[in-house]
Design a protein around this motif. Sequence first.
Motif, PDB file in Angstrom:
ATOM      1  N   ALA A   1       0.848  -1.234   0.005  1.00 13.05           N
ATOM      2  CA  ALA A   1       0.182  -0.071  -0.007  1.00 13.05           C
ATOM      3  C   ALA A   1       1.006   1.443  -0.059  1.00 13.05           C
ATOM      4  CB  ALA A   1      -0.997   0.041   1.064  1.00 13.05           C
ATOM      5  N   GLU A   2       2.181   1.432   0.761  1.00 18.10           N
ATOM      6  CA  GLU A   2       3.034   2.408   0.999  1.00 18.10           C
ATOM      7  C   GLU A   2       3.309   2.684  -0.716  1.00 18.10           C
ATOM      8  OE1 GLU A   2       6.726   4.063   3.430  1.00 18.10           O
ATOM      9  OE2 GLU A   2       6.420   1.780   3.042  1.00 18.10           O
ATOM     10  N   LYS A   3       3.836   1.483  -1.369  1.00 22.41           N
ATOM     11  CA  LYS A   3       4.328   1.731  -2.614  1.00 22.41           C
ATOM     12  C   LYS A   3       3.093   2.554  -3.524  1.00 22.41           C
ATOM     13  CE  LYS A   3       7.171  -2.391  -3.379  1.00 22.41           C
ATOM     14  NZ  LYS A   3       7.324  -3.536  -4.227  1.00 22.41           N
ATOM     15  N   ALA A   4       1.953   2.205  -3.393  1.00 17.86           N
ATOM     16  CA  ALA A   4       0.808   2.914  -4.176  1.00 17.86           C
ATOM     17  C   ALA A   4       0.774   4.351  -3.795  1.00 17.86           C
ATOM     18  CB  ALA A   4      -0.459   2.049  -4.082  1.00 17.86           C
ATOM     19  N   ARG A   5       1.044   4.629  -2.482  1.00 18.92           N
ATOM     20  CA  ARG A   5       0.781   6.036  -1.972  1.00 18.92           C
ATOM     21  C   ARG A   5       1.766   7.101  -2.386  1.00 18.92           C
ATOM     22  NH1 ARG A   5      -1.460   4.129   3.549  1.00 18.92           N
ATOM     23  NH2 ARG A   5       0.915   3.447   4.179  1.00 18.92           N
ATOM     24  N   LEU A   6       3.108   6.129  -2.203  1.00 21.19           N
ATOM     25  CA  LEU A   6       4.476   6.961  -2.762  1.00 21.19           C
ATOM     26  C   LEU A   6       4.256   7.474  -4.323  1.00 21.19           C
ATOM     27  CD1 LEU A   6       7.254   4.915  -1.028  1.00 21.19           C
ATOM     28  CD2 LEU A   6       6.155   7.510  -0.446  1.00 21.19           C
ATOM     29  N   ALA A   7       3.503   6.635  -5.082  1.00 18.83           N
ATOM     30  CA  ALA A   7       3.187   6.761  -6.543  1.00 18.83           C
ATOM     31  C   ALA A   7       2.040   7.802  -6.572  1.00 18.83           C
ATOM     32  CB  ALA A   7       2.868   5.553  -7.056  1.00 18.83           C
ATOM     33  N   GLY A   8       1.401   8.175  -5.471  1.00 17.13           N
ATOM     34  CA  GLY A   8       0.432   9.283  -5.895  1.00 17.13           C
ATOM     35  C   GLY A   8      -0.971   8.838  -5.579  1.00 17.13           C
ATOM     36  N   ALA A   9      -1.248   7.544  -5.228  1.00 15.01           N
ATOM     37  CA  ALA A   9      -2.552   6.671  -5.266  1.00 15.01           C
ATOM     38  C   ALA A   9      -3.178   7.537  -3.638  1.00 15.01           C
ATOM     39  CB  ALA A   9      -2.419   5.407  -5.228  1.00 15.01           C
ATOM     40  N   GLU A  10      -4.378   7.830  -4.184  1.00 14.35           N
ATOM     41  CA  GLU A  10      -5.375   8.179  -2.873  1.00 14.35           C
ATOM     42  C   GLU A  10      -6.551   7.222  -2.572  1.00 14.35           C
ATOM     43  OE1 GLU A  10      -6.391  12.132  -3.368  1.00 14.35           O
ATOM     44  OE2 GLU A  10      -4.612  13.148  -3.263  1.00 14.35           O
ATOM     45  N   LYS A  11      -6.942   6.465  -3.684  1.00 12.36           N
ATOM     46  CA  LYS A  11      -8.252   5.583  -3.724  1.00 12.36           C
ATOM     47  C   LYS A  11      -7.273   4.058  -3.676  1.00 12.36           C
ATOM     48  CE  LYS A  11     -11.090   9.121  -5.953  1.00 12.36           C
ATOM     49  NZ  LYS A  11     -10.212  10.151  -5.879  1.00 12.36           N
ATOM     50  N   ILE A  12      -7.346   3.441  -2.758  1.00 14.63           N
ATOM     51  CA  ILE A  12      -6.767   2.387  -2.689  1.00 14.63           C
ATOM     52  C   ILE A  12      -7.726   1.306  -1.938  1.00 14.63           C
ATOM     53  CG2 ILE A  12      -4.750   0.601  -1.981  1.00 14.63           C
ATOM     54  CD1 ILE A  12      -3.371   3.409  -1.700  1.00 14.63           C
ATOM     55  N   LEU A  13      -7.900   0.076  -2.550  1.00 13.21           N
ATOM     56  CA  LEU A  13      -8.640  -1.086  -1.888  1.00 13.21           C
ATOM     57  C   LEU A  13      -7.578  -2.146  -1.639  1.00 13.21           C
ATOM     58  CD1 LEU A  13     -11.655  -1.160  -4.688  1.00 13.21           C
ATOM     59  CD2 LEU A  13     -11.475  -0.266  -2.178  1.00 13.21           C
ATOM     60  N   LEU A  14      -7.711  -2.934  -0.508  1.00 11.96           N
ATOM     61  CA  LEU A  14      -6.652  -4.032  -0.190  1.00 11.96           C
ATOM     62  C   LEU A  14      -7.726  -5.215  -0.137  1.00 11.96           C
ATOM     63  CD1 LEU A  14      -4.771  -2.425   2.752  1.00 11.96           C
ATOM     64  CD2 LEU A  14      -4.073  -2.725   0.010  1.00 11.96           C
ATOM     65  N   THR A  15      -7.223  -6.228  -0.651  1.00 16.30           N
ATOM     66  CA  THR A  15      -8.047  -7.624  -0.872  1.00 16.30           C
ATOM     67  C   THR A  15      -7.343  -8.797  -0.221  1.00 16.30           C
ATOM     68  OG1 THR A  15      -9.415  -6.717  -2.806  1.00 16.30           O
ATOM     69  CG2 THR A  15      -9.233  -9.119  -2.317  1.00 16.30           C
ATOM     70  N   GLU A  16      -8.034  -9.305   0.789  1.00 11.78           N
ATOM     71  CA  GLU A  16      -7.423 -10.856   1.384  1.00 11.78           C
ATOM     72  C   GLU A  16      -7.991 -11.877   0.437  1.00 11.78           C
ATOM     73  OE1 GLU A  16      -6.338 -13.872   3.115  1.00 11.78           O
ATOM     74  OE2 GLU A  16      -5.460 -11.802   3.839  1.00 11.78           O
ATOM     75  N   ARG A  17      -7.061 -12.684   0.125  1.00 18.35           N
ATOM     76  CA  ARG A  17      -7.615 -13.852  -0.657  1.00 18.35           C
ATOM     77  C   ARG A  17      -6.952 -15.349  -0.211  1.00 18.35           C
ATOM     78  NH1 ARG A  17      -5.689 -17.024  -3.458  1.00 18.35           N
ATOM     79  NH2 ARG A  17      -5.859 -16.501  -5.728  1.00 18.35           N
ATOM     80  N   GLY A  18      -6.501 -15.220   0.964  1.00 17.40           N
ATOM     81  CA  GLY A  18      -5.957 -16.576   1.371  1.00 17.40           C
ATOM     82  C   GLY A  18      -4.447 -16.551   1.380  1.00 17.40           C
ATOM     83  N   THR A  19      -3.738 -17.260   2.084  1.00 21.15           N
ATOM     84  CA  THR A  19      -2.403 -17.457   2.457  1.00 21.15           C
ATOM     85  C   THR A  19      -2.031 -18.958   2.209  1.00 21.15           C
ATOM     86  OG1 THR A  19      -2.231 -15.765   3.832  1.00 21.15           O
ATOM     87  CG2 THR A  19      -0.397 -16.998   3.683  1.00 21.15           C
ATOM     88  N   THR A  20      -0.845 -19.337   1.251  1.00 18.86           N
ATOM     89  CA  THR A  20      -0.551 -20.667   0.990  1.00 18.86           C
ATOM     90  C   THR A  20      -0.420 -21.322   2.236  1.00 18.86           C
ATOM     91  OG1 THR A  20       0.873 -19.758  -0.964  1.00 18.86           O
ATOM     92  CG2 THR A  20       1.384 -22.109  -0.127  1.00 18.86           C
ATOM     93  N   PHE A  21      -0.894 -22.686   2.338  1.00 21.42           N
ATOM     94  CA  PHE A  21      -0.726 -23.734   3.660  1.00 21.42           C
ATOM     95  C   PHE A  21      -0.352 -24.913   3.042  1.00 21.42           C
ATOM     96  CE2 PHE A  21      -3.238 -25.856   6.787  1.00 21.42           C
ATOM     97  CZ  PHE A  21      -2.445 -25.348   7.927  1.00 21.42           C
ATOM     98  N   GLY A  22       0.815 -25.031   2.875  1.00 22.49           N
ATOM     99  CA  GLY A  22       1.173 -26.335   2.434  1.00 22.49           C
ATOM    100  C   GLY A  22       1.128 -26.328   0.740  1.00 22.49           C
ATOM    101  N   TYR A  23       1.042 -27.799   0.541  1.00 22.32           N
ATOM    102  CA  TYR A  23       0.741 -27.864  -0.998  1.00 22.32           C
ATOM    103  C   TYR A  23      -0.543 -27.980  -1.489  1.00 22.32           C
ATOM    104  CZ  TYR A  23       5.640 -29.382  -1.165  1.00 22.32           C
ATOM    105  OH  TYR A  23       6.978 -29.398  -0.839  1.00 22.32           O
ATOM    106  N   ASN A  24      -1.136 -27.123  -2.506  1.00 19.73           N
ATOM    107  CA  ASN A  24      -2.363 -27.034  -3.061  1.00 19.73           C
ATOM    108  C   ASN A  24      -3.295 -26.797  -2.175  1.00 19.73           C
ATOM    109  OD1 ASN A  24      -1.269 -30.233  -4.404  1.00 19.73           O
ATOM    110  ND2 ASN A  24      -1.183 -28.533  -5.433  1.00 19.73           N
ATOM    111  N   ASN A  25      -3.152 -25.793  -1.269  1.00 20.32           N
ATOM    112  CA  ASN A  25      -4.210 -25.404  -0.287  1.00 20.32           C
ATOM    113  C   ASN A  25      -3.872 -24.027   0.026  1.00 20.32           C
ATOM    114  OD1 ASN A  25      -6.644 -25.703   1.368  1.00 20.32           O
ATOM    115  ND2 ASN A  25      -5.428 -27.258   2.802  1.00 20.32           N
ATOM    116  N   LEU A  26      -4.826 -23.538   0.602  1.00 16.00           N
ATOM    117  CA  LEU A  26      -4.857 -21.938   1.077  1.00 16.00           C
ATOM    118  C   LEU A  26      -5.465 -21.737   2.474  1.00 16.00           C
ATOM    119  CD1 LEU A  26      -5.965 -20.032  -1.995  1.00 16.00           C
ATOM    120  CD2 LEU A  26      -3.483 -20.296  -1.075  1.00 16.00           C
ATOM    121  N   VAL A  27      -5.095 -20.998   3.369  1.00 15.83           N
ATOM    122  CA  VAL A  27      -6.005 -20.800   4.671  1.00 15.83           C
ATOM    123  C   VAL A  27      -6.249 -19.491   4.427  1.00 15.83           C
ATOM    124  CG1 VAL A  27      -4.036 -20.413   6.069  1.00 15.83           C
ATOM    125  CG2 VAL A  27      -6.072 -20.911   7.267  1.00 15.83           C
TER     126      VAL A  27
END
Length: 276
Positions: free
Chosen positions: A152-178
């Motif tokens: 998000a900081e990279k986007a802010r430093l580039a001049g962004a004011e309208k930012i959305l952040l999306t959670e989509r799971g994290t790798t949890f071993g092979y072939n799975n997300l948590v």
Amino acid sequence: MRVPDSAAIWKHLNSPRRLFLIAGPCVIENEKLCRTVAASLVKTCKQLGIFYVFKASFDKANRTSGKAFRGPGIEAGLKTLAGIREEFGVPVLTDVHTEEQAALAGEVVDILQIPAFLCRQTDLIEAAVATGKIVNLKKGQFLSPQEMGRVAEKARLAGAEKILLTERGTTFGYNNLVADMRSIPILKAFGFPVIFDATHSVQLPGGGGDKTTGQREFAPVLAKAALAVGANGLFIETHPKPDEAMSDGPNMIPLGEMNATLKSLLKIFYAAQGRP
């Protein structure tokens, strides 16, 4: 129908009192599919008072197999997205993979999405920000929620004011997300609206050998949990016949189930705010 301007769209996305939904097919298979999905969701979201953003990809550049369908390409894809935007009067989101794509898509769509696998690509983020459009940064499966603060900081430093952040799971071993629900309040602490990607969070990456599979039955379950802990909006991929979809079918929610699913989710959203 007239699409709200960027300021009005951002006002809706940044409102803590109104649920917003980013939804559509994973990839643009054809114009008819996009129109069918958009027509259904526009009607449902209007009835429920949900702010709706249509999404679809013109190119799926990270398919498991090199033989898999990627989409119609940027020229035809943006033409389809522009048509949906004009016909239904809804904001449109698509993902971009290169700086050139960001510049071209920024002339057509309202929200540019940085894919999870590319969320640390500084040049891509800067190119998306340079369009002046709203930018949705998807958390990489390889990152902790705390590390998204740097993105998000990279986007802010580039001049962004309208930012959305999306959670989509994290790798949890092979072939799975948590999906760790602690990530929702952690991401919200950065000061931007937070979206929960319910359908990508139930993927089983590469679980089908030459393709990704998924467990769509758990998408509404995780979406409820995310709303209960404060998610501002939801990202859901849907298709009239997911089992026949050309990408991500196993984790997409059938279009015919979206009305009932959204009604159920809306109750959780209101309950989390202490509203009846």
